[in-house]
Design a protein around this motif. Sequence first.
Motif, short mmCIF file in Angstrom:
data_model
loop_
_atom_site.label_atom_id
_atom_site.label_comp_id
_atom_site.label_asym_id
_atom_site.label_seq_id
_atom_site.Cartn_x
_atom_site.Cartn_y
_atom_site.Cartn_z
N ASP A 20 0.83 -1.21 0.00
CA ASP A 20 0.00 0.00 0.00
C ASP A 20 0.86 1.26 0.00
N TYR A 21 1.91 1.25 0.82
CA TYR A 21 2.80 2.42 0.90
C TYR A 21 3.51 2.65 -0.43
N LEU A 22 4.05 1.59 -1.02
CA LEU A 22 4.75 1.73 -2.31
C LEU A 22 3.80 2.20 -3.40
N ALA A 23 2.57 1.70 -3.40
CA ALA A 23 1.58 2.12 -4.39
C ALA A 23 1.30 3.62 -4.26
N THR A 24 1.23 4.11 -3.03
CA THR A 24 1.01 5.54 -2.79
C THR A 24 2.18 6.36 -3.33
#
Length: 196
Positions: free
Chosen positions: A10-14
């Motif tokens: 989720d963090y990398l996608a953001t």
Amino acid sequence: MLTVTESAQDYLATLLEKQNVEGMAVRIFVTQPGTPYAETCLAYCRPEEVIPTDDVTEYTQFRLYVEPNSLPFLEEAVVDYATDRMGGQLTIKAPNAKMPKVSADSPIEDQINYILYSEINPGLASHGGEVSLVRLEEETSGKVAILKFGGGCQGCSAVDMTLKEGVEKTLIERVAGLVAVRDVTDHTVKENAYYQ
């Protein structure tokens, strides 16, 4: 092999969304793999930077590319994101980056180096010391590991005990065919010795 937790995904996608580049992905690699100086890195990967030999993993929100040379060093690696009072932190734990995981079938040098880098040197580091394999010698009774100490271990008055009770005992118990360990360090140099 390599695990990217859901929170890290989720963090990398953001982060990727903020780049505003169509097809932007993530690349993971190890610099100086298999050495004590190995570093595991994450970077953005633009579509034109993709290399055909890359290992590709499709996640729901993005693609992850791994350079082929880094694959054995990323075995059992975990990319995680944990939130805390200050926001959060992305961490990469790659226990095999400095030395790929070995088995009883691995070359004896790899087995010795793996134990030195993953188990023995972390303990010696608390005294500013380290030990490395110089070479293996074949004797009639079996193989002998020739080692060299550095840092706080060079010239240390406790090095004989460290060698016999720690390093040699551990290596002989764990590495089949190894019968002895010898130290070729010049211990007359005592400037950085932990114990004088």
